[in-house]
Motif scaffolding. Structure first.
Motif, mmCIF file in Angstrom:
data_model
loop_
_atom_site.group_PDB
_atom_site.id
_atom_site.type_symbol
_atom_site.label_atom_id
_atom_site.label_comp_id
_atom_site.label_asym_id
_atom_site.label_seq_id
_atom_site.Cartn_x
_atom_site.Cartn_y
_atom_site.Cartn_z
ATOM 1 N N SER A 131 -28.973 20.884 4.755
ATOM 2 C CA SER A 131 -27.679 21.391 4.304
ATOM 3 C C SER A 131 -26.699 21.586 5.456
ATOM 4 C CB SER A 131 -27.862 22.719 3.550
ATOM 5 O OG SER A 131 -28.419 23.705 4.401
ATOM 6 N N PRO B 250 -28.513 14.158 0.855
ATOM 7 C CA PRO B 250 -29.217 15.341 1.363
ATOM 8 C C PRO B 250 -30.735 15.220 1.374
ATOM 9 C CG PRO B 250 -27.387 16.005 -0.009
ATOM 10 C CD PRO B 250 -27.482 14.530 -0.122
ATOM 11 N N ASP B 251 -31.336 14.786 0.274
ATOM 12 C CA ASP B 251 -32.798 14.656 0.237
ATOM 13 C C ASP B 251 -33.281 13.607 1.241
ATOM 14 O OD1 ASP B 251 -33.704 16.517 -1.773
ATOM 15 O OD2 ASP B 251 -32.643 15.293 -3.237
ATOM 16 N N LEU B 252 -32.536 12.529 1.355
ATOM 17 C CA LEU B 252 -32.918 11.477 2.295
ATOM 18 C C LEU B 252 -32.881 11.993 3.731
ATOM 19 C CD1 LEU B 252 -33.617 8.523 2.862
ATOM 20 C CD2 LEU B 252 -31.162 8.023 2.878
ATOM 21 N N ASN C 12 -33.157 15.059 4.699
ATOM 22 C CA ASN C 12 -34.213 16.051 4.908
ATOM 23 C C ASN C 12 -35.560 15.384 5.183
ATOM 24 O OD1 ASN C 12 -34.175 19.016 4.929
ATOM 25 N ND2 ASN C 12 -35.869 18.821 3.475
ATOM 26 N N VAL C 13 -35.803 14.243 4.513
ATOM 27 C CA VAL C 13 -37.020 13.469 4.809
ATOM 28 C C VAL C 13 -36.988 12.987 6.256
ATOM 29 C CG1 VAL C 13 -38.281 11.356 4.290
ATOM 30 C CG2 VAL C 13 -37.391 12.748 2.424
ATOM 31 N N TYR D 72 -36.773 23.446 1.965
ATOM 32 C CA TYR D 72 -35.633 22.857 1.267
ATOM 33 C C TYR D 72 -36.055 22.375 -0.120
ATOM 34 C CZ TYR D 72 -31.591 19.763 0.527
ATOM 35 O OH TYR D 72 -30.472 19.138 0.023
ATOM 36 N N TRP D 73 -37.318 21.901 -0.226
ATOM 37 C CA TRP D 73 -37.850 21.456 -1.520
ATOM 38 C C TRP D 73 -38.761 22.500 -2.157
ATOM 39 C CZ3 TRP D 73 -38.951 17.513 2.478
ATOM 40 C CH2 TRP D 73 -37.988 16.496 2.506
ATOM 41 N N VAL E 52 -26.948 11.496 -3.085
ATOM 42 C CA VAL E 52 -28.370 11.261 -2.806
ATOM 43 C C VAL E 52 -28.729 11.467 -1.341
ATOM 44 C CG1 VAL E 52 -28.578 9.632 -4.707
ATOM 45 C CG2 VAL E 52 -28.015 8.791 -2.418
ATOM 46 N N ASP F 290 -31.958 23.192 7.959
ATOM 47 C CA ASP F 290 -32.401 22.103 7.099
ATOM 48 C C ASP F 290 -31.251 21.123 6.879
ATOM 49 O OD1 ASP F 290 -30.728 23.311 5.260
ATOM 50 O OD2 ASP F 290 -32.348 24.235 4.119
#
Length: 538
Positions: A308, A325-327, A329-330, A143-144, A323, A306
């Protein structure tokens, strides 16, 4: 001086030996495994093994297939099923907190062949799931960093998780405690976030129960045409099956009971708290996802693994929050690592239990001085190598078949736990032991165990209904291969060993118990209303 022991001295020696034995059971070892896990570790091990991608990603598909109310009822219904299983286990696990737990109970109370088949298919399910989690790590990190090698990521996490499981079990418990805490905080945070968005904090204003009105509370199942009521029921039933897969892992309390301090106190407390917390997390999350995301949102069925595809992320996007989505995913990365960690732990302890029951090679029970069964850990972790098969274009087919073998293993285990408890109660009655003398007495028995047994068997035989609509031979074998494997293991063991069903009068209800008699340890009995409420909560 005479070496003859007087009757009084002999009695004192027996009492001292009994007290030392009880002390060893509480704080020392179970065989070669050491009791070093605390109550908070025990609770988080079960939560960590249960709350995973099934909730953070799979719940989106549940909403899409059954609608918000259908999914909510489905998850709540399976929560009741899990409750029946955990109540059945609590009574046995508190009295007999042995390594291997429910596989040993099957051997003792029902049939050694059942213990053999149940133990090996349960172990195989966790071993295969470990390979799945290693593959999921790559998907999440892509994802990253899309260009990172999958093989390298699988190798790094395979080695790291195996090494973590070779540390003393208290380190594993601490590691799992903090990983699981991340999940808990995330879900609580999402519920608070969802309440605010539903009340009007998002860009769409006040939502209330608008998604229950449009597109509606129930979604028709896509495979059923021409009968709206049947289509909606099929969607609900499909969600119940998915919910069952998501709840699997709750029984890990039983796997860890043999390494827990003071199990007669901590095991029932952990079972009560774990069940209520998991039910709150799952049902609460499904309820609020259904309020924020319409079941016809196309992103719910995107098929991605992932962030998404997470309904948590979709809900944030619809509210205009960028903000999240990234959180998420972590958090998913922590979720997968925690689940993989639990896979190796539970699989290795089930192997030790199988060895103790004579159903696995003895070398698998070898332990280090720190009490870690290193042979079982390495043998279970070795199946993580199957993750490399998913890197090849043809390997994914084999990999999916292996995963389907593991799919129904949880339901088979739950059904067996209910059956074991029914036989356990028969054994106690046949041997003149009152259930009132047990450290923990579950309520609603035997009706609760019968309910769990029948419901689990019903799900086992109907979970592959999609193969019949229309008929598809490949889908049929994919759905029922695990049940077939279980039957084959049972029949082969029965033919080779000629084992017999256990007579309740001769069933072993004492070996491994915390006391050699039926004395109940004194406990504070709640008397006031506030004391009773606090005891119920705790």
């Amino acid at each position: 001086m005479s070496d003859k022991i007087t009757p009084v001295a002999e009695k004192q020696a027996q009492e001292s030996s009994s007290q030392n034995s009880l002390k060893d059971e509480e704080n020392g070892q179970t065989g070669d495994l050491k009791r070093t896990l605390e109550a908070r570790h025990l609770q988080m091990i079960a939560i960590g093994g249960t709350i995973g991608t099934g909730l953070f990603i799979g719940s989106g598909a549940a909403i899409a297939e059954a609608g918000p109310v259908g999914a909510l009822i489905g998850f709540a219904s399976v929560g009741v099923l899990v409750y029946s299983v955990m109540q059945s286990f609590a009574e046995m696990g508190t009295h007999l907190p042995v390594t291997g737990a429910f596989t040993s109970y099957a051997t003792r109370f029902v049939d050694p062949s059942l213990g053999f088949a149940m133990g090996w298919i349960y172990w195989f399910s966790w071993a295969c799931t470990f390979a799945l989690e290693l593959t999921a790590v790559g998907i999440i990190i892509h994802y990253w960093k899309p260009d990172v090698s999958d093989a390298m990521l699988i190798t790094i996490f395979l080695v790291a998780i195996t090494a973590a499981n070779l540390l003393p079990v208290k380190f594993y418990g601490e590691f799992e405690f903090w990983l699981s805490m991340v999940k808990v905080i995330t879900i609580v945070g999402f519920i608070i976030f969802a309440i605010c968005i539903d009340a009007g904090a998002g860009k769409n204003g006040y939502l209330g129960f608008s998604t229950w009105k449009n597109p509606g509370p129930f979604a028709p199942y896509s495979l059923i045409e021409g009968n709206d009521a049947l289509a909606k029921f099929a969607g609900f039933w499909a969600v119940m099956i998915k919910a069952g897969f998501s709840y699997q892992g709750t029984e890990l309390v039983g796997v860890a009971a043999g390494e827990t301090k003071n199990p007669r106190k901590n095991v029932p407390a952990a079972i009560r708290k774990t069940f209520y917390r998991i039910l709150f997390f799952f049902v609460g999350s499904i309820f609020f996802i259904g309020l924020l995301v319409p079941y016809d949102n196309p992103e719910l069925l995107s098929g991605s693994d992932d962030a998404s595809a997470s309904p948590f992320v979709i809900a944030a996007k619809l509210a205009g929050v960028k903000v999240i989505p990234d959180l998420i995913n972590v958090v998913l990365l922590f979720v997968v690592i925690s689940a993989a960690n639990s896979n190796v732990y539970s699989g290795s302890r089930i192997l030790v239990g199988l060895v103790n029951d004579g159903a696995a090679p003895k070398f698998l029970s070898k332990t280090w001085q720190n009490g870690v069964p290193f042979a079982a850990v390495l043998f279970t972790a070795a199946f993580g190598l199957l993750a490399y098969a998913n890197l090849a274009s043809t390997g994914s087919t084999v990999f999916n078949w292996l995963l389907n073998i593991s799919g129904v293993a949880g339901f088979i285990t739950w059904a067996a736990i209910n059956l074991c408890h029914l036989q356990f109660m028969k054994a106690l009655a046949a041997q003149g032991i009152s259930r009132d003398s047990l450290p923990y007495k579950s309520w609603g028995q035997p009706f609760l165990s019968w309910f769990g047994l029948v419901f689990n068997i019903l799900i086992i035989f109907t979970q592959g209904f999609e193969a019949f609509v229309p008929w598809n031979i490949v889908s049929f074998f994919t759905a029922y291969i695990s049940l077939m494997l279980f039957v084959v293991l049972y029949i082969v063991h029965k033919l080779v060993t000629k084992s017999k069903f256990v007579n309740p009068k001769s069933a072993d209800v004492r070996s491994g118990s915390l006391e050699t008699d039926t004395t109940v340890w004194p406990e504070a009995v709640p008397t006031t209303l506030w004391q009773k409420m606090w005891a119920w909560l705790c």
